[in-house]
Design an enzyme around this catalytic site. Structure first.
Site, PDB file in Angstrom:
ATOM      1  N   ASN A 174       0.812  -1.225   0.000  1.00  0.00           N
ATOM      2  CA  ASN A 174       0.000   0.000   0.000  1.00  0.00           C
ATOM      3  C   ASN A 174       0.845   1.274   0.000  1.00  0.00           C
ATOM      4  OD1 ASN A 174      -2.389  -1.634   0.220  1.00  0.00           O
ATOM      5  ND2 ASN A 174      -1.940  -1.853   2.409  1.00  0.00           N
ATOM      6  N   ARG A 175       2.065   1.154  -0.501  1.00  0.00           N
ATOM      7  CA  ARG A 175       2.995   2.283  -0.608  1.00  0.00           C
ATOM      8  C   ARG A 175       3.374   2.873   0.751  1.00  0.00           C
ATOM      9  NH1 ARG A 175       3.192  -0.109  -4.676  1.00  0.00           N
ATOM     10  NH2 ARG A 175       3.181   0.720  -6.787  1.00  0.00           N
TER      11      ARG A 175
END
Length: 230
Positions: free
Chosen positions: A205-206
């Site tokens: 999710n970065r």
């Protein structure tokens, strides 16, 4: 040839860059797992990159420099040594990178270990290695690479490939295989003395892990660790 077989005359449809993405790993990097110094931590990651990472050249590093006016340039070189004193690479001292380091010794090194979703970013100051250290490394290079260091006036304009090949052939005749080639006086090493070293681990999710060692200001060799927001 039918219309369906015809080569389109317009520009090719570009790839959809906005949709190109990978989901990175679930496991990450925690402060409690870090080594005491950035060089020790780098040694851990480098060993994994060299043995498990599936990288073509794990010691390939992007060196970014800037001239006296702050105009940047980057290129990839090969790291040839590292220890607590710093990170060493070799180059022609007349090359663009070396000239810029002469004007502005501040430098950034980026190790892009993409298959492992990892990066290491070193920022510091570059200093030339001593001639004894340079000569000792030069003797370990393959014979052809030794000749190449003499044949190439790195970063200068060359008339064509034939001129480069002719210069190499002349040197090969002067120094046949098995004969010692002296280290060129215009060629040598730079040691990047780190002031900060960031270890970047791609996460889901970065929400990446970014842990940065920063040298203490008192110059006693100590480091503090900061976590950076992704």
């Amino acid at each position: 040839m039918t219309d369906r077989d015809a080569v389109p005359s317009g520009p090719a449809v570009p790839l959809d860059l906005a949709s190109m993405r990978k989901q990175y790993r679930a496991e990450g990097l925690l402060e409690a797992e870090l080594a005491a110094t950035p060089v020790e931590q780098f040694a851990r990651w480098f060993k994994q990159a060299a043995t498990e990472g599936g990288l073509f050249e794990p010691n390939a590093v992007v060196v970014s420099t800037a001239d006296a006016q702050g105009r940047p340039s980057s290129r990839t070189v090969l790291l040839k040594h590292f220890d607590e004193r710093g990170f060493v690479f070799y180059t022609n001292y007349d090359s663009r990178k070396a000239r810029e380091l002469g004007e502005n010794p501040h430098v950034s090194l980026l190790f892009p270990w993409h298959p492992m979703a990892r990066q290491v970013i070193v920022t510091g100051v570059a200093r030339r290695t001593g001639r004894d250290e340079t000569a000792a490394y030069f003797r370990t290079r393959p014979h052809g690479s030794q000749l190449g260091a003499w044949a190439s006036a790195q970063s200068s304009v060359v008339a064509g490939r034939s001129a480069l090949d002719a210069a190499y052939a002349e040197l090969a005749a002067r120094y046949p295989e098995g004969e010692q080639v002296p280290a060129p006086p215009h060629w040598g090493g730079f040691r990047v003395v780190p002031r900060a070293v960031e270890f970047w681990q791609g996460r889901e999710n970065r929400l990446h892990d970014r842990l940065r060692y920063v040298a203490d200001g008192d110059g006693d060799g100590g480091w503090r660790v900061e976590r950076l927001s992704p």
